[in-house]
Write a protein that holds these residues in place. Structure first.
Motif, PDB file in Angstrom:
ATOM      1  N   ASN A  41      -1.278  22.571 -15.924  1.00 50.47           N
ATOM      2  CA  ASN A  41      -0.226  22.400 -16.686  1.00 50.47           C
ATOM      3  C   ASN A  41       1.705  22.714 -16.681  1.00 50.47           C
TER       4      ASN A  41
ATOM      5  N   ARG B 195       5.027  12.540 -19.785  1.00 51.82           N
ATOM      6  CA  ARG B 195       5.532  13.138 -18.587  1.00 51.82           C
ATOM      7  C   ARG B 195       7.237  13.306 -19.648  1.00 51.82           C
TER       8      ARG B 195
ATOM      9  N   SER C 298       4.454  17.003 -19.970  1.00 51.81           N
ATOM     10  CA  SER C 298       4.494  17.457 -18.817  1.00 51.81           C
ATOM     11  C   SER C 298       6.147  17.194 -17.522  1.00 51.81           C
TER      12      SER C 298
ATOM     13  N   LYS D 156       6.139  16.220 -12.316  1.00 50.51           N
ATOM     14  CA  LYS D 156       5.522  14.974 -12.025  1.00 50.51           C
ATOM     15  C   LYS D 156       4.797  14.942 -10.881  1.00 50.51           C
ATOM     16  N   GLU D 157       5.580  15.890 -10.040  1.00 52.90           N
ATOM     17  CA  GLU D 157       4.273  16.571  -8.739  1.00 52.90           C
ATOM     18  C   GLU D 157       5.145  17.800  -8.320  1.00 52.90           C
TER      19      GLU D 157
ATOM     20  N   GLN E  55       0.949  15.439 -11.573  1.00 47.94           N
ATOM     21  CA  GLN E  55       0.449  15.473 -13.055  1.00 47.94           C
ATOM     22  C   GLN E  55      -0.410  14.043 -13.720  1.00 47.94           C
TER      23      GLN E  55
END
Length: 443
Positions: A83, A149, A320, A323-324, A336
């Motif tokens: 992360n 997020r 985070s 997200k990806e 994530q």
């Protein structure tokens, strides 16, 4: 010990050198004159050319040897992301972010891209608001409480171009947002409840602890803690910290919330700060508990995380930014997942805090921003828990206006922190930024 033969040889060499000196001394005057005619012009030429020689010599000394090149920063590898390394990668790529059909992404230097969870309507509304009002300095961060997020990040300055770069990672005076920490300590220690009536003296905005003390039989003011939170009453939370909670519990719960430590390791978020050593007198402790200590500093990221913690029943989630992350081949190398960071409070304390924070919008310092002129709520069906803060600061100079909130209270979908730094001419309060952000998010 030297051999006698060596001593004899040295004596012979010294004798030979002495004979040569005597032979030189016996030169004739004509020979000396001829030598001087040759040597003196050469000496004069060398003296005349010395400045030029010294310049060239100086130049060589400055440019040689060549300076060592700084070690190159090693790029983060995509094959083993957690992360925090994903957060760092997303933060480094963020300046190149672009929007394609509502999806925000940024390319990576090694190929591939970062995909963000940015909420476009909210992001654009806050950007436009700060631009339209020519906000001197403004910051906004929004987080999804249950997952961590990051839903929006906005930084704006109308007077200092370039200030925006990474500004939402830095720390600023926390002001009355710290009252949340004071209330947490009191609730967790079972000293008070949301409905506990609390006596005080002085104006609601008083900044002098000497005026706050209660005098028996002298007509003290009184209000329940819930309402004192909504109205951000300095004497109440000053007395609560200094006379009820105490120094050690207050510092303990500041630590639980993540002050004076790196709770987002590897990310660019600067750790929040509380005084170290802690306040040494009751008056200083009161000022800290009321949010009037200028040395208590927090980043918008951390402020949003604190509100998200209350919204998430006392559990702080790791924020985070990505997200990806996709590599150059199109393979998803990071997706994530919610990651609990720490438990700060019990669910019961979080519920009590929510009750106290709800009064900010209902009848407290944010009522005007969330109601029209007839007193009707702007977001009629939305229950919001919030806290405001206000304090003068120096870096950058101006008046700091904070607004932190989460909504809806029944099922939190968003937690946010807005900071507006106004100067001589007020542009807009952070409360208005927060209200507009919530309106855009829930429309």
């Amino acid at each position: 010990m030297q051999d006698f033969k060596d001593l004899h040889k040295q004596h012979r060499r010294r004798a030979t050198a002495g004979n040569a000196f005597r032979d030189q001394a016996q030169e004739s005057e004509p020979q000396k004159t001829r030598r001087l005619r040759i040597i003196l012009p050469l000496v004069a030429l060398l003296l005349a050319s010395y400045p030029i020689i010294s310049i060239f010599g100086s130049t060589r000394s400055k440019t040689s040897p060549p300076a060592a090149k700084p070690a190159a920063v090693q790029p983060i590898k995509l094959n083993n992301l957690d992360n925090w390394s994903a957060f760092r990668l997303a933060a480094d790529a963020y300046p190149n972010i672009s929007n394609q059909n509502g999806t925000f992404s940024a390319p990576l230097p090694q190929g591939g891209k970062v995909v963000y969870a940015i909420n476009e309507p909210m992001q654009r509304r806050v950007e436009k608001l700060m631009n339209d009002y020519k906000v001197p300095y403004g910051l906004f961060v929004a987080i999804e409480p249950k997952t961590g997020r990051v839903l929006a990040t906005v930084a704006h300055s109308s007077i200092q171009p370039g200030w925006e770069k990474g500004a939402f990672y830095n720390t600023y005076p926390m002001a009355s947002l710290f009252k949340i920490v004071t209330a947490t300590a009191a609730l967790e220690e079972k000293k008070v409840g949301p409905d506990t009536p609390f006596a005080f003296n002085g104006k609601l905005t008083s900044e002098s602890p000497k005026r706050w003390h209660v005098r028996p039989g002298r007509g003290n003011q009184q209000m329940p803690l819930s309402l004192a939170m909504g109205k951000s009453v300095n004497p109440v939370f000053g007395r609560l910290a200094g006379e009820v909670v105490g120094r050690d519990p207050l510092i303990f719960y500041a630590d639980r919330y993540g002050f004076n430590q790196s709770i987002f390791p590897g990310s660019p978020v600067v750790p929040s700060a509380a005084p170290a050593p802690p306040p040494g007198s009751v008056d200083q402790l009161m000022l800290m508990g009321a949010g009037l200590n200028h040395e208590v500093k927090i980043s918008p990221f951390h402020a949003a995380s604190i509100m998200a913690t209350v919204a998430n029943r006392g559990v702080m989630m790791a924020p985070s930014l990505a997200k990806e992350i996709v590599d150059q081949k199109g393979t998803v190398v990071f997706a994530q997942k919610p990651q609990p960071l720490r438990t700060v409070t019990t669910p019961e304390t979080a519920a009590s805090l929510a009750r106290m924070l709800s009064t900010t919008v209902q009848s407290g310092t944010s009522r005007k921003a969330f109601h029209d002129r007839r007193g009707r709520p702007m977001l009629a069906s939305l229950r919001v828990a919030a806290k405001t803060g206000s304090i003068d600061g120096k870096d950058p100079a101006g008046h700091y206006s904070w607004f932190a909130a989460y909504a809806p209270m029944e099922d939190p979908q968003i937690a946010l922190a807005a900071l507006v730094i106004n100067q001589n001419k007020w542009r807009i309060k952070a409360t208005s930024v927060g209200e507009q952000a919530l309106e855009a998010f829930f429309k």
